[in-house]
Design an enzyme around this catalytic site. Sequence first.
Site, short mmCIF file in Angstrom:
data_model
loop_
_atom_site.label_atom_id
_atom_site.label_comp_id
_atom_site.label_asym_id
_atom_site.label_seq_id
_atom_site.Cartn_x
_atom_site.Cartn_y
_atom_site.Cartn_z
N ASP A 157 0.88 -1.18 0.00
CA ASP A 157 0.00 0.00 0.00
C ASP A 157 0.91 1.22 0.00
OD1 ASP A 157 -1.93 1.89 0.38
OD2 ASP A 157 -2.63 1.12 2.30
N ASP A 160 3.51 6.49 -5.01
CA ASP A 160 3.96 6.25 -6.39
C ASP A 160 5.47 5.97 -6.43
OD1 ASP A 160 1.37 6.76 -7.22
OD2 ASP A 160 1.74 8.91 -7.47
#
Length: 287
Positions: A157, A160
Amino acid sequence: MDLWYTENHQNDTKFSIQVSEHIHTEKSEFQEIDFFKSKTFGTFFTLDGLMMVTEKDEFIYHDMIVHVPMAVNPDVKKVLIIGGGDGGTAREVLRYSSVEKVDMVEIDERVVRLCQKYLQQTACKLDNDVRLKMYFEDGLKFVQECADNSYDLILVDSTDPIGPGEGLFTYAFYNNCKRILTKNGILINQHESPYYESYAHEMRRSSKKIRETFPIAKVYQFHMPTYPSGHWLFGFASKELDPIVDLKADKWNSLGLKTKYYNTNLHVGSFMLPTYVIEMLEDTANV
Ligand code: SAM
């Protein structure tokens, strides 16, 4: 006063939310962290000016990162979360009584502490479940040091692949994930978006590396209103389990978990990709 949060989705494309209060801003060792309040999306926070989590749509992201793999292998016992400092992924994983241990490795302790202060909706399980252990370090380094066969499920999780998240999109990281997963293990990773060119490029790069590392590697989609283009993907990779053939729909439904976005029909549908996305993933030239 007319206060707006604006994110550049591309050089010539912006997304804005009217803000009622800029609650907090700070520069941690790793990134710039901001918390805002808004009428439509509730409290939300950004890292380096990029949207992470809003109270209004976080259920979509957290349902899809957790319940898809859990419905393929409802016997998961040992879970590793990399990133996920807002706590939403841990919250969903900890709903399964069969899960015995959750290690969460977040590089930036400030994200966790601020979410505990301002975003209890996602952080609510971070300090009251003995199965969860938090480590504040780089996920890339953490997986290098883990023993073989340590986890049944790894959930990446992450932000970017720019800044602290970069190492989580490398062959070194994926190879270590494969090594530390059990035989039935599953890796889910934040897989960027196919729509705007810069995100699509990262999606193709990540996808190619995962396909070269794991015998089973698929991509599934979901609708995330506050992320660039609203069309986002997760990667599903494993040594043995196929996300559709091995779906245990009856078993998962018998658990009686109430979810707002995920269901086992949508599970199958989420792997049915638009033609342009299939073509992009197949085209591995210039990646
Ligand atoms: N749902 C969000 C999204 O996709 O935009 C991600 C949320 S979560 C807040 C992302 C977390 O990954 C951040 O808190 C960040 O500090 C953490 N992170 C980034 N790089 C990391 C790394 N190398 N190891 C561990 N955590 C990392």
